[in-house]
Design a protein around this motif. Sequence first.
Motif, PDB file in Angstrom:
ATOM      1  N   PRO A 121      -3.278 -11.293 -10.268  1.00  0.00           N
ATOM      2  CA  PRO A 121      -3.518 -12.201 -11.392  1.00  0.00           C
ATOM      3  C   PRO A 121      -4.052 -13.540 -10.914  1.00  0.00           C
ATOM      4  O   PRO A 121      -3.731 -13.995  -9.806  1.00  0.00           O
ATOM      5  CB  PRO A 121      -2.126 -12.362 -12.016  1.00  0.00           C
ATOM      6  CG  PRO A 121      -1.315 -11.227 -11.479  1.00  0.00           C
ATOM      7  CD  PRO A 121      -1.896 -10.882 -10.144  1.00  0.00           C
ATOM      8  N   ARG A 122      -4.841 -14.170 -11.754  1.00  0.00           N
ATOM      9  CA  ARG A 122      -5.458 -15.453 -11.394  1.00  0.00           C
ATOM     10  C   ARG A 122      -4.423 -16.499 -10.992  1.00  0.00           C
ATOM     11  O   ARG A 122      -4.636 -17.301 -10.089  1.00  0.00           O
ATOM     12  CB  ARG A 122      -6.280 -15.962 -12.578  1.00  0.00           C
ATOM     13  CG  ARG A 122      -7.097 -17.219 -12.276  1.00  0.00           C
ATOM     14  CD  ARG A 122      -7.879 -17.657 -13.491  1.00  0.00           C
ATOM     15  NE  ARG A 122      -8.813 -16.629 -13.923  1.00  0.00           N
ATOM     16  CZ  ARG A 122     -10.061 -16.516 -13.458  1.00  0.00           C
ATOM     17  NH1 ARG A 122     -10.503 -17.363 -12.532  1.00  0.00           N
ATOM     18  NH2 ARG A 122     -10.858 -15.566 -13.899  1.00  0.00           N
ATOM     19  N   ASP A 123      -3.269 -16.477 -11.675  1.00  0.00           N
ATOM     20  CA  ASP A 123      -2.261 -17.507 -11.408  1.00  0.00           C
ATOM     21  C   ASP A 123      -0.987 -16.916 -10.784  1.00  0.00           C
ATOM     22  O   ASP A 123       0.095 -17.461 -10.923  1.00  0.00           O
ATOM     23  CB  ASP A 123      -1.897 -18.237 -12.705  1.00  0.00           C
ATOM     24  CG  ASP A 123      -1.404 -17.271 -13.775  1.00  0.00           C
ATOM     25  OD1 ASP A 123      -1.515 -16.056 -13.569  1.00  0.00           O
ATOM     26  OD2 ASP A 123      -0.907 -17.751 -14.808  1.00  0.00           O
ATOM     27  N   GLY A 124      -1.123 -15.786 -10.093  1.00  0.00           N
ATOM     28  CA  GLY A 124       0.066 -15.162  -9.515  1.00  0.00           C
ATOM     29  C   GLY A 124      -0.186 -14.586  -8.143  1.00  0.00           C
ATOM     30  O   GLY A 124      -1.240 -14.799  -7.530  1.00  0.00           O
ATOM     31  N   GLU A 125       0.794 -13.851  -7.666  1.00  0.00           N
ATOM     32  CA  GLU A 125       0.747 -13.230  -6.352  1.00  0.00           C
ATOM     33  C   GLU A 125       0.161 -11.818  -6.472  1.00  0.00           C
ATOM     34  O   GLU A 125       0.288 -11.173  -7.511  1.00  0.00           O
ATOM     35  CB  GLU A 125       2.156 -13.145  -5.762  1.00  0.00           C
ATOM     36  CG  GLU A 125       2.777 -14.501  -5.447  1.00  0.00           C
ATOM     37  CD  GLU A 125       2.023 -15.224  -4.348  1.00  0.00           C
ATOM     38  OE1 GLU A 125       1.693 -14.589  -3.323  1.00  0.00           O
ATOM     39  OE2 GLU A 125       1.748 -16.420  -4.523  1.00  0.00           O
ATOM     40  N   PRO A 126      -0.444 -11.321  -5.399  1.00  0.00           N
ATOM     41  CA  PRO A 126      -0.931  -9.939  -5.446  1.00  0.00           C
ATOM     42  C   PRO A 126       0.233  -8.958  -5.494  1.00  0.00           C
ATOM     43  O   PRO A 126       1.257  -9.162  -4.839  1.00  0.00           O
ATOM     44  CB  PRO A 126      -1.722  -9.800  -4.145  1.00  0.00           C
ATOM     45  CG  PRO A 126      -1.191 -10.854  -3.245  1.00  0.00           C
ATOM     46  CD  PRO A 126      -0.730 -11.977  -4.121  1.00  0.00           C
ATOM     47  N   VAL A 127       0.074  -7.911  -6.300  1.00  0.00           N
ATOM     48  CA  VAL A 127       1.086  -6.876  -6.407  1.00  0.00           C
ATOM     49  C   VAL A 127       0.405  -5.514  -6.340  1.00  0.00           C
ATOM     50  O   VAL A 127      -0.751  -5.371  -6.746  1.00  0.00           O
ATOM     51  CB  VAL A 127       1.905  -6.989  -7.717  1.00  0.00           C
ATOM     52  CG1 VAL A 127       2.760  -8.234  -7.726  1.00  0.00           C
ATOM     53  CG2 VAL A 127       0.998  -6.963  -8.934  1.00  0.00           C
ATOM     54  N   VAL A 128       1.120  -4.537  -5.832  1.00  0.00           N
ATOM     55  CA  VAL A 128       0.593  -3.183  -5.778  1.00  0.00           C
ATOM     56  C   VAL A 128       1.407  -2.318  -6.730  1.00  0.00           C
ATOM     57  O   VAL A 128       2.629  -2.428  -6.793  1.00  0.00           O
ATOM     58  CB  VAL A 128       0.609  -2.612  -4.343  1.00  0.00           C
ATOM     59  CG1 VAL A 128       2.026  -2.482  -3.811  1.00  0.00           C
ATOM     60  CG2 VAL A 128      -0.118  -1.279  -4.289  1.00  0.00           C
ATOM     61  N   ARG A 129       0.709  -1.501  -7.491  1.00  0.00           N
ATOM     62  CA  ARG A 129       1.369  -0.596  -8.423  1.00  0.00           C
ATOM     63  C   ARG A 129       0.763   0.794  -8.268  1.00  0.00           C
ATOM     64  O   ARG A 129      -0.427   0.914  -7.995  1.00  0.00           O
ATOM     65  CB  ARG A 129       1.188  -1.061  -9.871  1.00  0.00           C
ATOM     66  CG  ARG A 129       1.872  -2.381 -10.195  1.00  0.00           C
ATOM     67  CD  ARG A 129       1.801  -2.663 -11.686  1.00  0.00           C
ATOM     68  NE  ARG A 129       2.527  -3.869 -12.042  1.00  0.00           N
ATOM     69  CZ  ARG A 129       1.993  -5.075 -12.111  1.00  0.00           C
ATOM     70  NH1 ARG A 129       0.707  -5.234 -11.849  1.00  0.00           N
ATOM     71  NH2 ARG A 129       2.714  -6.124 -12.451  1.00  0.00           N
ATOM     72  N   ASP A 130       1.596   1.796  -8.475  1.00  0.00           N
ATOM     73  CA  ASP A 130       1.089   3.171  -8.464  1.00  0.00           C
ATOM     74  C   ASP A 130       0.379   3.463  -9.774  1.00  0.00           C
ATOM     75  O   ASP A 130       0.885   3.129 -10.846  1.00  0.00           O
ATOM     76  CB  ASP A 130       2.229   4.173  -8.285  1.00  0.00           C
ATOM     77  CG  ASP A 130       2.723   4.220  -6.853  1.00  0.00           C
ATOM     78  OD1 ASP A 130       1.971   3.787  -5.964  1.00  0.00           O
ATOM     79  OD2 ASP A 130       3.849   4.688  -6.635  1.00  0.00           O
TER      80      ASP A 130
END
Length: 203
Positions: A121-130
């Motif tokens: 997200p532009r204003d967040g942390e990178p996250v990985v999702r299945d």
Amino acid sequence: MTSSREPGSRLALDLALTIRHDGRGGVADDLDSPAGLTRWVRERPALLARVPAPGLWTADGADLAAVRSLRAAARALFARAVRPGEPSPADAARLIPVEAALGRLNEAAAAVPAAPRLDWPRDGEPVVRDHPAGGSAADALPAALARAVIGFLTGPDRAALRACHAPRCVRYFVKEHPRQEWCKPSCGNRARVARHHERHRTP
């Protein structure tokens, strides 16, 4: 009270909590019909996004049977997780065997292959999702729920899982502070009142 639980952890708990006290001394089932399942899924956007055509999706009898089967597996494994404590009284007398529960869960999770997808997200942390990478549309919902339950049971919240044994309660909950005994304050109040009456009952 705020919680640090991951969304998948919350989803696994939500699935188990579709069995609840009905307020009249019995047990209610939020997944008692395809309409009930449709409503429950639509209230969870992250889960709804996993089904085909989310805007038009409506559960049918096969969807309901698959999700209820997974819920029975989840609740059997939750009962194992709270040992040596007692399981929820809602289904303590009719839990499926642990091996059968594991089989149901793993079979559903394997029906839809998943691939990691990075979101940032532009204003967040990178996250990985299945994200689904194959399998049939009919298997998408059970697979997502099975993975959520597996994630919960292999994550840090499992050790804090408890069954609430306040009068008339059948819920599981994650213990969020050392002195927490009940799933919510109202259950604690009922338990204290019941203990008071028990102590002062005329012999």
